[in-house]
Scaffold this motif. Sequence first.
Motif, mmCIF file in Angstrom:
data_model
loop_
_atom_site.group_PDB
_atom_site.id
_atom_site.type_symbol
_atom_site.label_atom_id
_atom_site.label_comp_id
_atom_site.label_asym_id
_atom_site.label_seq_id
_atom_site.Cartn_x
_atom_site.Cartn_y
_atom_site.Cartn_z
ATOM 1 N N THR A 61 9.624 13.091 -0.149
ATOM 2 C CA THR A 61 10.237 11.676 0.047
ATOM 3 C C THR A 61 8.986 10.649 -0.387
ATOM 4 O O THR A 61 9.305 9.625 0.420
ATOM 5 C CB THR A 61 11.067 11.411 1.171
ATOM 6 N N ILE A 62 8.140 10.992 -0.991
ATOM 7 C CA ILE A 62 7.126 10.020 -1.241
ATOM 8 C C ILE A 62 7.425 9.376 -2.571
ATOM 9 O O ILE A 62 7.609 10.114 -3.670
ATOM 10 C CB ILE A 62 5.782 10.696 -1.395
ATOM 11 N N CYS A 63 7.755 8.086 -2.485
ATOM 12 C CA CYS A 63 8.327 7.425 -3.918
ATOM 13 C C CYS A 63 7.110 7.507 -4.925
ATOM 14 O O CYS A 63 5.922 7.414 -4.613
ATOM 15 C CB CYS A 63 8.329 5.855 -3.610
ATOM 16 N N THR A 64 7.887 8.016 -5.937
ATOM 17 C CA THR A 64 6.581 8.144 -7.294
ATOM 18 C C THR A 64 6.172 6.742 -7.721
ATOM 19 O O THR A 64 5.434 6.846 -8.717
ATOM 20 C CB THR A 64 7.500 9.089 -8.320
ATOM 21 N N HIS A 65 6.820 5.622 -7.557
ATOM 22 C CA HIS A 65 6.306 4.462 -7.979
ATOM 23 C C HIS A 65 5.159 4.034 -7.140
ATOM 24 O O HIS A 65 3.940 3.722 -8.228
ATOM 25 C CB HIS A 65 7.313 3.332 -7.695
ATOM 26 N N GLU B 105 9.652 8.207 -12.370
ATOM 27 C CA GLU B 105 9.590 9.530 -12.234
ATOM 28 C C GLU B 105 10.516 10.215 -11.178
ATOM 29 O O GLU B 105 10.523 9.483 -10.257
ATOM 30 C CB GLU B 105 8.297 10.080 -11.975
ATOM 31 N N PRO B 106 11.148 11.524 -11.272
ATOM 32 C CA PRO B 106 11.709 11.951 -10.173
ATOM 33 C C PRO B 106 10.880 12.288 -9.166
ATOM 34 O O PRO B 106 9.558 12.508 -9.264
ATOM 35 C CB PRO B 106 12.464 13.079 -10.933
ATOM 36 N N LEU B 107 11.687 12.532 -7.906
ATOM 37 C CA LEU B 107 10.755 13.267 -6.726
ATOM 38 C C LEU B 107 10.397 14.524 -6.997
ATOM 39 O O LEU B 107 11.156 15.260 -7.740
ATOM 40 C CB LEU B 107 11.746 12.987 -5.726
ATOM 41 N N GLN B 108 9.247 14.871 -6.389
ATOM 42 C CA GLN B 108 8.926 16.220 -6.734
ATOM 43 C C GLN B 108 9.685 17.284 -5.819
ATOM 44 O O GLN B 108 9.795 17.182 -4.519
ATOM 45 C CB GLN B 108 7.554 16.387 -6.143
ATOM 46 N N GLU B 109 10.121 18.372 -6.368
ATOM 47 C CA GLU B 109 10.840 19.453 -5.699
ATOM 48 C C GLU B 109 10.008 20.177 -5.105
ATOM 49 O O GLU B 109 8.872 20.563 -5.501
ATOM 50 C CB GLU B 109 11.894 20.092 -6.676
ATOM 51 N N CYS C 251 4.853 5.250 -1.260
ATOM 52 C CA CYS C 251 5.450 4.883 -0.302
ATOM 53 C C CYS C 251 6.279 5.967 0.327
ATOM 54 O O CYS C 251 7.059 6.692 -0.465
ATOM 55 C CB CYS C 251 6.205 3.516 -0.498
ATOM 56 N N PRO C 252 6.194 6.116 1.674
ATOM 57 C CA PRO C 252 7.075 7.185 2.297
ATOM 58 C C PRO C 252 8.427 6.596 2.385
ATOM 59 O O PRO C 252 8.728 5.465 2.892
ATOM 60 C CB PRO C 252 6.571 7.529 3.712
ATOM 61 N N ILE C 253 9.258 7.315 1.763
ATOM 62 C CA ILE C 253 10.759 6.851 1.965
ATOM 63 C C ILE C 253 11.213 7.032 3.265
ATOM 64 O O ILE C 253 11.222 8.100 3.732
ATOM 65 C CB ILE C 253 11.882 7.552 0.945
ATOM 66 N N SER D 241 0.960 -1.221 -0.059
ATOM 67 C CA SER D 241 -0.222 -0.123 0.123
ATOM 68 C C SER D 241 0.776 1.353 0.056
ATOM 69 O O SER D 241 2.045 1.185 0.023
ATOM 70 C CB SER D 241 -0.929 -0.069 1.309
ATOM 71 N N GLY D 242 0.241 2.421 -0.062
ATOM 72 C CA GLY D 242 1.160 3.465 -0.264
ATOM 73 C C GLY D 242 1.631 3.966 1.166
ATOM 74 O O GLY D 242 2.194 5.137 1.424
ATOM 75 N N GLY D 243 1.591 3.186 1.909
ATOM 76 C CA GLY D 243 2.268 3.454 3.269
ATOM 77 C C GLY D 243 1.307 4.692 4.161
ATOM 78 O O GLY D 243 0.255 4.949 3.714
#
Length: 140
Positions: free
Chosen positions: A80-84, A120-124, A87-89, A30-32
């Motif tokens: 730090t939310i994974c774009t896949h 996809e890269p992380l959101q700045e 999930c919280p990194i 799940s998305g954490g």
Amino acid sequence: MPGRPAPSRRTVLRGAALTPVAGLGLTACSGGGSGAPATPTAPVDLGAESEIAKGGAKLYRDSNVVVSRAADGTLKAYSTICTHAQCPINKLDGTTLICPCHGSQFDATTGKVLQSPATEPLQELKMTAGNGRIVVGPGA
């Protein structure tokens, strides 16, 4: 139902035993749920600017943010939310962020993907550093 035998006691118990295991598997994918939003919804004071060395990064798990400092001293912040799988990194190794769900890795200094399955890269994030403090989020 007519014509269909009732399940055996063993079948019922086996199903009952496997139900919690299946739930754990779904939870792991799940998305954490760190409780914090994917990106700050208001300005968040992360702390002292001096905590981040040149060429280094710091992970702020409670805010789902990583802040890095380039060799020239400039700071950048990323979600730090994974774009896949969202999930919280929760792991930072040097300047590499590692997602616990499926192993995606990101560069904390650029937000770029280093290892899939993320593509996809992380959101700045918008951030400011003033009076020795780091603030991220809207209005920062």
